[in-house]
Every structure is written in C-alpha cells, then in structure tokens.
Design an enzyme around this catalytic site. Structure first.
Site, PDB file in Angstrom:
ATOM      1  N   ASP A  32       0.444  -1.344  -0.133  1.00 29.46           N
ATOM      2  CA  ASP A  32       0.223   0.299  -0.048  1.00 29.46           C
ATOM      3  C   ASP A  32       0.825   1.157   0.098  1.00 29.46           C
ATOM      4  O   ASP A  32       1.884   1.379   0.477  1.00 29.46           O
ATOM      5  CB  ASP A  32      -0.330   0.291   1.335  1.00 29.46           C
ATOM      6  CG  ASP A  32      -2.120  -0.931   0.764  1.00 29.46           C
ATOM      7  OD1 ASP A  32      -1.862  -2.005   0.319  1.00 29.46           O
ATOM      8  OD2 ASP A  32      -3.120  -1.007   1.733  1.00 29.46           O
TER       9      ASP A  32
ATOM     10  N   HIS B 148       3.905  -2.805   2.839  1.00 35.71           N
ATOM     11  CA  HIS B 148       4.113  -0.806   2.233  1.00 35.71           C
ATOM     12  C   HIS B 148       4.806  -1.231   1.853  1.00 35.71           C
ATOM     13  O   HIS B 148       6.194  -0.638   2.284  1.00 35.71           O
ATOM     14  CB  HIS B 148       3.710   0.528   3.439  1.00 35.71           C
ATOM     15  CG  HIS B 148       2.574  -0.038   4.137  1.00 35.71           C
ATOM     16  ND1 HIS B 148       1.353  -0.537   5.338  1.00 35.71           N
ATOM     17  CD2 HIS B 148       1.361   0.867   4.460  1.00 35.71           C
ATOM     18  CE1 HIS B 148       0.763  -0.692   5.750  1.00 35.71           C
ATOM     19  NE2 HIS B 148      -0.008   0.371   4.802  1.00 35.71           N
TER      20      HIS B 148
END
Length: 405
Positions: A79, A231
């Site tokens: 992400d 991430h």
C-alpha cells in the site's frame, strides 16, 4: 516440422462471429495463431484466480470455486506507493519471480509514472488506494471518497491505458466504512479488498524487519490462503529487508504466489458496530443514478470467450479480454498461463519471451517483430505492431491483441 493442430475461437458475442470464422479457415496451426497477434507488452491488472479464507479480525470472505481446495495461496500486497522503496521491492520480486498487488495512491502515481509502468510490465496487479490517503476527507462523506477513487483511476488510466477496479480503503474498511460505502462501491463496479495477515510495518515508525517477518508469517491454523498487508510508500526500508525472508517462508511451506483481480470475491472487514461515522449522510438517489450506476458499465462489456488450441481450451472472462475493431485484446501473461506456459518481460531489450511446448516466441518492441522457432533451428519472423506498455493510449497494458484473418 511442427505438428499442426486445429485452433479455433468460440466467439463470445455476435460481433466476433465473422472474425472468428474467418480465422478458423485461414489459420489452423497453433503457431500461426501465436504469430498473428499484435502484442502490447507487460501484464494487465492480474487475472490470477483468488482463493481466500476468513481469518482476519472482522473479515468475511468467500472462496472461489475455481481454486482447488488443496491449493495454498498467498497474495502479497503493498500500500501507499509508489515511493522511494518501490523499486527495491520490485527488484526483490523480480529476482524471486514472485507477483504482487500494489494499491497505489493517485498523488504518488502522478509523481512516479515510470514506476507504475514498471509494476505492470513486471506482471504485478494495480489497485486503487484513493488519491491522498487523508482519513478526514475520505471518511467524512462518500462523495469525497468516490471523487478520489475516480481521480486516481483516471491517473492510472492515463499512464497504463486501463482502469483498475480493485479498491483498498486507507487504514482498511473496519472503523471507516459503513454498509453504504461497501454497497455503493460494489454498485459502481469496484471490488473492495482488505487483508487477513497484517505485517504490522505501519503500526509505528521504524518497525524492525524481524518483527515485520514474524507478523507477516503469523498465519492462522488451518488456513490455506492469505492476503498479506505491507507498504512500499513512505519510510518502509525495514519492509524491504524483511521481504526476502517473507517470500522464503511461504515458498518453503508450499504456497503459490498469486495476484488479485477485480472479479475475485472480496476479503472484507465487517462494519464497525460502534458506528463511528453514524452522522455521515448517504448520497442522494439522483447523485447515485448520475455517478455510480453508469460507472458499473466500465467492467460489464462482453461475455466469456473460449479459446481452443488443439485439445487444450481456456476461458477468458469479461475484463480478461477486450474487443476493438474485430480485434481481441487479451493479457499475454495470463493467457499463456492458461495454456500452461508463461511470458517473461525483459525491460532492457524491450522483449517478451514465451515458451510453449517446443517453441520459443520473442516479441520485440524495438524492431516490431515476432520471432518463433525450435531450439537449434531456423526461426520464423513476422513484422507486427509490437509496442511496449504505455506507448499507445487506450490499449490495455500487458495485452496481446489478436488479429483474426
């Protein structure tokens, strides 16, 4: 000599009938089928079949019927990118030959368009993570959330030529979505994907790699399939350090690495019963009719397309192919996977390589040529409109475009 086999298309709709019949008469050999394509190199938002289990806190999922119940699948997801660590992540994934799904921010995609192109060319899936990740804006009003989804979608479309309908809510849907968010996004043609394994790399600043590895491999007993949250945007150097060991863990335990697609059944957190956003007003019927309902048509074109080469058959679903001027565009990597092969993309030489049975096919975007042959024998070369990802707007990136007749 190559043994010839009958190759035919089972048309999905009337507008393909004449093209498909013409193809059946002209090109009965599988190799001619492969050499008569116009290839757009890279890989479209992944079409691997998903197979989930509901073990995340607050999640509820359904299992795809297409995956064998014995399959052990892991979906690596990243992400908040692309960012300063995305290229490092891509280098590791390329070295390990592992695909992943990247939920990108619109503002970051604008900043690093070349990384978006590389993500697609390397065979990874793209998902929509809104434009700016601002909780106060996104969860104040669904109209704001929708606007950011569409804004990011347009940015990705300009860069890649396709629109992802995978969506992940910043911070996850739990505590942020009420049922109307889920319902309206689904009505608009989007699939919301949360996760069921959290690496914990964003819980605080500087989470060490060892802790990330421990969390990312903390799989619930009895589960066979997982979506792992990580991430690549922001300060996540420790995630990069942990990634090779995360991959090694799942590989050593017999998991296959796959990517998500919008047509998969979703992994979603349940709605927070505390109703933190109970004062939020739902959009009016007029706005929904104008904005949401027509949007669904972006992903509803076409029926299934069945492709048969000899005794081997594969089915492409809506979204896995595109019809344009009697030409059929299909994702190269996904298409070859359905026939038991794969496609490799070499960014330096701008060439895609496909090995199928005893043939090797090369599609070179620099020369515009498609070359095929047996090892140690002369090659057949034809000139085609071979293009790299992003060279022509409007085409699905990572597709090859079949030209029948």
């Amino acid at each position: 000599m190559v043994q010839t086999t009958e190759s035919r298309m089972v048309e999905p709709e009337n507008k393909l009938t004449n093209a498909a019949r013409k193809y059946n008469r002209v090109s009965p050999q599988w190799i001619r089928f492969l050499l008569r394509v116009v290839i757009t190199l890279g890989v479209i938002v992944a079409f691997a079949n998903i197979h989930e289990s509901a073990y995340a806190s607050g999640s509820t999922v359904a299992i795809s019927k297409e995956k064998n119940n014995q399959d052990k699948i892991v979906y690596l997801s990243f992400d908040d990118g692309p960012g300063k660590h995305t290229r490092e992540v891509l280098d590791i994934l390329r070295k390990e030959q592992v695909p992943a799904t990247f939920f990108v921010l619109g503002e970051q995609a604008e900043r690093y368009p070349e990384l978006i192109r590389t993500l697609v060319e390397d065979g990874h899936a793209l998902g929509n993570h809104t434009f700016n990740h601002d909780y106060k804006q996104l969860y104040r009003d669904f109209k704001v959330f929708w606007k950011q989804i569409k804004q990011t979608e347009e940015i990705i479309n300009r860069i890649t030529g396709f629109r992802p309908n995978l969506v992940r809510a910043p911070g996850g849907s739990y505590g942020h979505f009420d049922q109307s968010y889920f319902d309206l996004l689904k009505q608009g043609g989007y699939t919301v994907m949360d996760w069921n394994v959290d690496s914990g790399d964003s819980k605080r600043k500087g989470v060490p790699a060892k802790e990330i590895l421990r969390n990312a491999t903390k799989v619930p007993t009895g589960a066979k399939s997982f979506i792992v949250l990580m991430h690549d945007g922001g300060a996540h150097a420790e995630t990069v350090k942990a990634l090779p060991d995360i991959i090694r863990y799942y590989r050593d335990h017999g998991y296959q690495f796959e990517v998500m697609k919008g047509s998969d059944q979703p992994v979603q957190f349940r709605v927070n019963p505390d109703k933190a956003y109970h004062s939020r007003k739902d959009p009016g019927k007029a706005w929904i009719a104008e904005q949401v309902e027509p949007n669904n048509q972006l992903w509803l074109a076409g029926k299934e397309l069945k492709v048969e080469i000899g005794l081997i058959a594969a089915t492409l679903r809506p979204g896995e192919f595109r019809v344009e001027d009697q030409q059929i565009m299909v994702p190269l990597r996904t298409f070859m996977k359905k026939f038991g092969s794969n496609a490799r993309w070499d960014a330096e030489s701008r060439t895609a390589t496909v090995v199928w049975k005893d043939r090797t096919i090369y599609a070179n975007s620099a020369s515009g040529q498609l070359t095929s042959g047996h090892p140690g024998q002369s090659s057949d070369t034809v000139t085609g409109k071979v293009r790299s990802q992003g060279e022509r707007p409007g085409f699905h990136s990572g597709s090859f475009l079949g030209r029948w007749g």
